[in-house]
Write an enzyme that holds these catalytic residues in place. Structure first.
Site, PDB file in Angstrom:
ATOM      1  N   GLY A  21       2.008  13.898  12.353  1.00  0.00           N
ATOM      2  CA  GLY A  21       2.043  13.206  11.186  1.00  0.00           C
ATOM      3  C   GLY A  21       0.759  12.382  10.502  1.00  0.00           C
TER       4      GLY A  21
ATOM      5  N   TYR B  81      14.408  -1.276  10.123  1.00  0.00           N
ATOM      6  CA  TYR B  81      13.193  -0.695   9.875  1.00  0.00           C
ATOM      7  C   TYR B  81      12.594  -1.390   8.738  1.00  0.00           C
ATOM      8  CZ  TYR B  81      10.080   3.321   8.081  1.00  0.00           C
ATOM      9  OH  TYR B  81       8.815   3.570   7.901  1.00  0.00           O
TER      10      TYR B  81
ATOM     11  N   SER C 227       5.275   0.701   4.699  1.00  0.00           N
ATOM     12  CA  SER C 227       6.120   1.626   3.864  1.00  0.00           C
ATOM     13  C   SER C 227       6.369   0.916   2.707  1.00  0.00           C
ATOM     14  CB  SER C 227       7.439   1.857   4.687  1.00  0.00           C
ATOM     15  OG  SER C 227       8.242   2.516   3.901  1.00  0.00           O
TER      16      SER C 227
ATOM     17  N   ALA D 287      -0.874   8.794  16.885  1.00  0.00           N
ATOM     18  CA  ALA D 287      -1.801   9.997  16.441  1.00  0.00           C
ATOM     19  C   ALA D 287      -1.209  11.331  16.903  1.00  0.00           C
ATOM     20  CB  ALA D 287      -3.255   9.700  17.125  1.00  0.00           C
TER      21      ALA D 287
ATOM     22  N   GLY E 143       5.238   6.109   0.728  1.00  0.00           N
ATOM     23  CA  GLY E 143       6.544   6.524   0.349  1.00  0.00           C
ATOM     24  C   GLY E 143       7.092   7.771   1.181  1.00  0.00           C
TER      25      GLY E 143
ATOM     26  N   ASN F 216      -0.609   2.832  13.477  1.00  0.00           N
ATOM     27  CA  ASN F 216       0.251   3.729  12.662  1.00  0.00           C
ATOM     28  C   ASN F 216       1.820   3.793  13.442  1.00  0.00           C
ATOM     29  OD1 ASN F 216       0.901   6.117  10.720  1.00  0.00           O
ATOM     30  ND2 ASN F 216       0.988   6.941  13.097  1.00  0.00           N
TER      31      ASN F 216
ATOM     32  N   LYS G 169       9.032  -3.222   8.440  1.00  0.00           N
ATOM     33  CA  LYS G 169       7.679  -2.939   7.296  1.00  0.00           C
ATOM     34  C   LYS G 169       7.679  -4.102   6.464  1.00  0.00           C
ATOM     35  CE  LYS G 169       7.090   1.061   9.339  1.00  0.00           C
ATOM     36  NZ  LYS G 169       6.071   0.955  10.122  1.00  0.00           N
TER      37      LYS G 169
END
Length: 271
Positions: A20, A160, A147, A17, A191, A95, A164
């Protein structure tokens, strides 16, 4: 509606948090009157955000809980504190995330394992610890951030992309398990977003913009708004931006033998 109503004895936990997308989701939940619990490594940034949220008309409070989510002991302590707190966790937003850059053959094993710990293991850990209370109460909402990389291979960021893809599959499975419990699970698949994420991974803003067309870029504010709306509606998957939804669908049906050479050619981590 799937998002539990705000109450003084409830909180929405948002990891990552401090900046972003995570910070924007915290802002959006706070605007809706939710007490938010802000989690990230940077205590200073979290306190600054908490101070900003206090100026909102619907402000219901914000707690700051610094934590390195890559540390299993620290993560367990965080969950214990949340479970013992005066507010029940009604919303969980996983997140926090990071990425490495470059081919696996040239990678740092410790960095790769650290990425998997935050992007994958922490999601499973916090869901496993906090979901039972939601199910017992018959209400709750989980938002796990993946993602559009979840829909395709990602050479240059192999770990990565695979992480995801795990988050997407895991959250969809959760959604199936949770049917009829009053608890929902939603995957957010953004995206490209200008958040500083790419720079921290190791490639420049210019490289990222050159690799992906302008139509695919969505602001962090819009991503957060779409995410919370999707969470409130009990959506299974949220992909902000029409171009990203089209690209995700295209990636799923394109033969990998055709897709991989294009992805390798365009990725800044493989130049």
């Amino acid at each position: 509606m799937s998002l539990p109503r705000p109450s003084s004895d409830r909180t929405a936990v948002v990891t990552g948090a401090s900046s972003g997308i995570g910070a924007e989701i915290a802002r959006e939940l706070s605007r809706r009157g939710h007490h938010v619990t802000l989690v990230a490594r940077s205590e200073d940034r979290l306190r600054a955000l908490a101070g900003e949220l206090a100026e909102q008309p619907a402000y219901a409070g914000a707690s700051v809980m610094p934590c390195d989510l890559g540390d299993r002991a620290a993560r367990a302590a965080l969950a214990d504190t949340l479970l013992a707190g005066e507010r029940t966790v009604e919303v969980l937003v996983n997140n926090a995330g990071l990425s490495t850059l470059g081919p696996v053959a040239a990678s740092d094993p410790e960095a790769e394992m650290g990425m998997v710990e935050v992007d994958v293991v922490a999601v499973v850990d916090l869901c496993s610890r906090l979901l039972p209370g939601m199910v017992d109460r018959g209400r709750g909402a989980v938002l796990n951030v993946a993602s559009t990389a979840a829909f395709q291979p990602l050479p240059g960021q192999a770990g990565y992309g695979a992480g995801k893809a795990f988050v997407l599959s895991y959250t969809q499975s959760l959604a199936g398990e949770l049917r009829g419990t009053g608890v929902t699970a939603t995957t957010l698949c953004p995206g490209p977003v200008h958040t500083g994420f790419g720079e921290r991974a190791g490639f420049s803003k210019e490289d990222a913009e050159a690799a992906l067309p302008p139509v695919m870029w969505v602001s962090a504010q819009q991503v957060a708004l779409d995410a919370v709306k999707g969470l409130d509606r009990g959506r299974l998957v949220v992909i902000p931006g029409r171009a990203n939804r089209v690209a995700a669908a295209f990636a799923q049906v394109t033969p990998r033998s055709l897709l991989l050479p294009v992805l390798v050619k365009n990725h800044p981590g493989l130049r």
